[in-house]
Scaffold this active site. Structure first.
Site, PDB file in Angstrom:
ATOM      1  N   ASN A 114       0.831  -1.205   0.000  1.00 53.77           N
ATOM      2  CA  ASN A 114       0.000   0.000   0.000  1.00 53.77           C
ATOM      3  C   ASN A 114       0.859   1.246   0.000  1.00 53.77           C
ATOM      4  O   ASN A 114       1.952   1.265   0.552  1.00 53.77           O
ATOM      5  CB  ASN A 114      -0.967  -0.008   1.205  1.00 53.77           C
ATOM      6  N   PHE A 118      -1.756   8.141   4.323  1.00 56.50           N
ATOM      7  CA  PHE A 118      -2.526   8.766   5.409  1.00 56.50           C
ATOM      8  C   PHE A 118      -3.790   9.467   4.913  1.00 56.50           C
ATOM      9  O   PHE A 118      -4.092  10.612   5.290  1.00 56.50           O
ATOM     10  CB  PHE A 118      -1.683   9.782   6.195  1.00 56.50           C
ATOM     11  N   SER A 178       5.643   4.934   8.809  1.00 53.90           N
ATOM     12  CA  SER A 178       4.978   4.673   7.534  1.00 53.90           C
ATOM     13  C   SER A 178       5.891   5.122   6.392  1.00 53.90           C
ATOM     14  O   SER A 178       6.439   6.221   6.438  1.00 53.90           O
ATOM     15  CB  SER A 178       3.658   5.432   7.453  1.00 53.90           C
ATOM     16  N   ASN A 180       4.955   5.954   3.465  1.00 55.29           N
ATOM     17  CA  ASN A 180       4.190   6.618   2.402  1.00 55.29           C
ATOM     18  C   ASN A 180       3.988   8.116   2.581  1.00 55.29           C
ATOM     19  O   ASN A 180       3.253   8.744   1.836  1.00 55.29           O
ATOM     20  CB  ASN A 180       2.836   5.918   2.237  1.00 55.29           C
ATOM     21  N   THR A 181       4.601   8.689   3.613  1.00 56.26           N
ATOM     22  CA  THR A 181       4.628  10.142   3.776  1.00 56.26           C
ATOM     23  C   THR A 181       6.087  10.553   3.659  1.00 56.26           C
ATOM     24  O   THR A 181       6.905  10.092   4.466  1.00 56.26           O
ATOM     25  CB  THR A 181       4.036  10.554   5.146  1.00 56.26           C
ATOM     26  N   LYS A 211       5.770   3.334  17.097  1.00 57.58           N
ATOM     27  CA  LYS A 211       5.729   2.202  16.156  1.00 57.58           C
ATOM     28  C   LYS A 211       6.966   2.213  15.264  1.00 57.58           C
ATOM     29  O   LYS A 211       7.283   3.223  14.633  1.00 57.58           O
ATOM     30  CB  LYS A 211       4.457   2.293  15.316  1.00 57.58           C
ATOM     31  N   ASN A 240       5.824  -1.809  11.447  1.00 54.56           N
ATOM     32  CA  ASN A 240       5.072  -1.271  10.315  1.00 54.56           C
ATOM     33  C   ASN A 240       5.417  -2.080   9.051  1.00 54.56           C
ATOM     34  O   ASN A 240       6.011  -3.152   9.146  1.00 54.56           O
ATOM     35  CB  ASN A 240       5.421   0.216  10.137  1.00 54.56           C
TER      36      ASN A 240
HETATM   37  C1  LIG Z   1      -3.613  -0.592   3.539  1.00 57.52           C
HETATM   38  C2  LIG Z   1      -2.792  -0.427   4.764  1.00 57.52           C
HETATM   39  C3  LIG Z   1      -2.823   0.785   5.451  1.00 57.52           C
HETATM   40  C4  LIG Z   1      -2.038   0.959   6.594  1.00 57.52           C
HETATM   41  N1  LIG Z   1      -2.092   2.153   7.271  1.00 57.52           N
HETATM   42  C5  LIG Z   1      -1.354   2.318   8.401  1.00 57.52           C
HETATM   43  C6  LIG Z   1      -1.421   3.526   9.141  1.00 57.52           C
HETATM   44  O1  LIG Z   1      -2.165   4.448   8.804  1.00 57.52           O
HETATM   45  N2  LIG Z   1      -0.640   3.644  10.246  1.00 57.52           N
HETATM   46  C7  LIG Z   1       0.201   2.630  10.659  1.00 57.52           C
HETATM   47  O2  LIG Z   1       0.902   2.764  11.670  1.00 57.52           O
HETATM   48  N3  LIG Z   1       0.250   1.462   9.986  1.00 57.52           N
HETATM   49  C8  LIG Z   1      -0.495   1.282   8.880  1.00 57.52           C
HETATM   50  N4  LIG Z   1      -0.442   0.099   8.208  1.00 57.52           N
HETATM   51  C9  LIG Z   1       0.485  -0.961   8.698  1.00 57.52           C
HETATM   52  C10 LIG Z   1      -0.229  -1.981   9.581  1.00 57.52           C
HETATM   53  O3  LIG Z   1      -0.774  -1.374  10.734  1.00 57.52           O
HETATM   54  C11 LIG Z   1       0.761  -3.082  10.003  1.00 57.52           C
HETATM   55  O4  LIG Z   1       1.771  -2.510  10.802  1.00 57.52           O
HETATM   56  C12 LIG Z   1       1.407  -3.780   8.816  1.00 57.52           C
HETATM   57  O5  LIG Z   1       0.492  -3.945   7.753  1.00 57.52           O
HETATM   58  C13 LIG Z   1       1.969  -5.155   9.183  1.00 57.52           C
HETATM   59  O6  LIG Z   1       0.935  -6.009   9.641  1.00 57.52           O
HETATM   60  P1  LIG Z   1       0.212  -7.101   8.715  1.00 57.52           P
HETATM   61  O7  LIG Z   1       1.310  -7.927   8.086  1.00 57.52           O
HETATM   62  O8  LIG Z   1      -0.661  -7.881   9.655  1.00 57.52           O
HETATM   63  O9  LIG Z   1      -0.574  -6.358   7.717  1.00 57.52           O
HETATM   64  C14 LIG Z   1      -1.209  -0.104   7.065  1.00 57.52           C
HETATM   65  C15 LIG Z   1      -1.205  -1.332   6.388  1.00 57.52           C
HETATM   66  C16 LIG Z   1      -1.972  -1.506   5.253  1.00 57.52           C
HETATM   67  C17 LIG Z   1      -1.942  -2.836   4.538  1.00 57.52           C
END
Ligand SMILES: Cc1cc2nc3c(=O)[nH]c(=O)nc-3n(C[C@H](O)[C@H](O)[C@H](O)COP(=O)(O)O)c2cc1C
Length: 349
Positions: A114, A118, A178, A180-181, A211, A240
């Site tokens: 992704n 934000f 993250s 993406n910022t 985090k 993350n």
């Molecule tokens: C579509 C998407 C959006 C996410 N948005 C955020 C976010 O806004 N803030 C954040 O700390 N992590 C964000 N994450 C990261 C997740 O909280 C998590 O740390 C990461 O996906 C690893 O866990 P997973 O393997 O279970 O997905 C996002 C993940 C995905 C897939």
């Protein structure tokens, strides 16, 4: 059953599928459907109950940040059996995020990429939404900064979001990881991070966690831990998404830019949890590549007090929290632990 629904949902663009699911779950947010869901999916067992950073959790399995960015369905997510929900990331002003498409499935790799950036409704709107809800489980707020805010002023953004959400959330997570910022992950460096964390601590933000990115090397993680302890933080979330692309990836979408989550980051996230837990007594929230009870248990044994998932929820469907919680009970029994708390860190030396 979910396999069928998933096949249908996976024919839709990922963001449309996500919207469809959230809208459907939102319909259940109040009233009898919620009770019906809860009676099937909440696993009530004192052995799963746990305490971290002064909060009581009915079970250790939570929803990771990003799934319910705008706090639209925390009550329904609680009824699906999750033990806590982390909403956000929330920024001071609402923002659209990156242009679409920005969310990609990698089914052959059990992964997602992704680059949402934000997208969220902003702190005022989300605070108002949270004010009208009464979730039965603790709510965490993932704090972010607006894209346009210069990095030097980032602390003010985190503070603003905290001040607006403070009365409506139970714990707070500083998201400096993250990908993406632009520049956000540079805020993990000691000096800017110290400024952000101490600003929040001075404002009374508590419990407060930070985090981590799975891409930090060990020295940098050790530095964040030191800082977390000296500033008086309450815990660490690991991890993350990664900007790395393991050679194992086979999906065509693997070349998309953004953060990779799911099965390919599982081991890296677990190694980070272990590294953190070996160095501090601060509670650890373990996240990254959890699909089933075995994955969750591995992270708990590596030192995670709580776990979270996002990608596993997409692939496994709405019964995932129940399935993981049931599987955890089986494992506690097999290993002779009286409670989940006894299993935390069992694999550490
Ligand atoms: C579509 C998407 C959006 C996410 N948005 C955020 C976010 O806004 N803030 C954040 O700390 N992590 C964000 N994450 C990261 C997740 O909280 C998590 O740390 C990461 O996906 C690893 O866990 P997973 O393997 O279970 O997905 C996002 C993940 C995905 C897939």
């Amino acid at each position: 059953m979910y396999r069928l629904a998933r096949n249908l949902l996976f024919t839709l663009p990922p963001e449309t599928a996500h919207e469809t699911v959230v809208t459907a779950l939102r319909a259940a947010q109040h009233g009898p459907i919620l009770d019906a869901l809860g009676s099937h999916l909440i696993v009530e067992d004192p052995r799963l109950e746990t305490t971290a950073f002064g909060l009581d959790f009915p079970n250790p399995v939570g929803v990771a940040a990003g799934f319910d960015k705008n706090a639209r369905i925390p009550e329904t997510l609680g009824a699906l059996g999750f033990g806590h929900i982390e909403i956000g990331a929330v920024t001071p002003e609402g923002q659209a995020g990156n242009p679409q498409p920005r969310l990609f499935r990698l089914p052959a790799d059990k992964a997602i990429i992704n680059r949402m950036g934000f997208n969220n409704a902003g702190a005022d709107a989300i605070a108002a939404r949270l004010a009208g809800q009464h979730p039965a489980v603790p709510i965490g707020a993932n704090l972010g900064k607006n894209k346009e805010t210069p990095l030097e002023s980032a602390a003010e953004d985190y503070l603003t979001v905290y001040e607006k959400l403070g009365p409506h959330a139970d714990f707070f997570v500083v998201n400096v990881s993250s990908p993406n910022t632009p520049g956000l992950r540079d805020l993990q460096d000691r000096e800017p991070l110290e400024h952000i964390l101490s600003t929040l601590v001075d404002a009374g933000a508590h419990p407060l966690l930070v985090k981590l990115s799975p891409d930090l090397h060990e020295e940098a993680i050790a530095e964040v831990i030191d800082l977390a302890e000296s500033v008086g933080l309450d815990g660490i979330v690991a991890t993350n998404t990664t900007i790395k692309r393991p050679d194992s990836l086979t999906s065509p979408n693997a070349a998309e830019e953004g953060g990779l989550s799911g099965a390919p980051i599982r081991d890296r996230a677990t190694a980070t949890i272990r590294f953190v837990a070996e160095r501090t007594n601060l509670p650890v929230v373990g996240v990254g590549g959890i699909f089933d009870a075995e994955d969750a248990y591995e992270k708990i044994r590596a030192g995670a007090d709580l776990v979270q998932l996002y990608t596993g929820f997409i692939y496994q469907g709405p019964t995932v929290a129940r399935d993981i919680n049931r599987g955890l009970l089986d494992r506690l029994e097999a290993d002779g632990f009286d409670s989940i708390q006894d299993a935390v860190g069992a694999d550490l030396d």
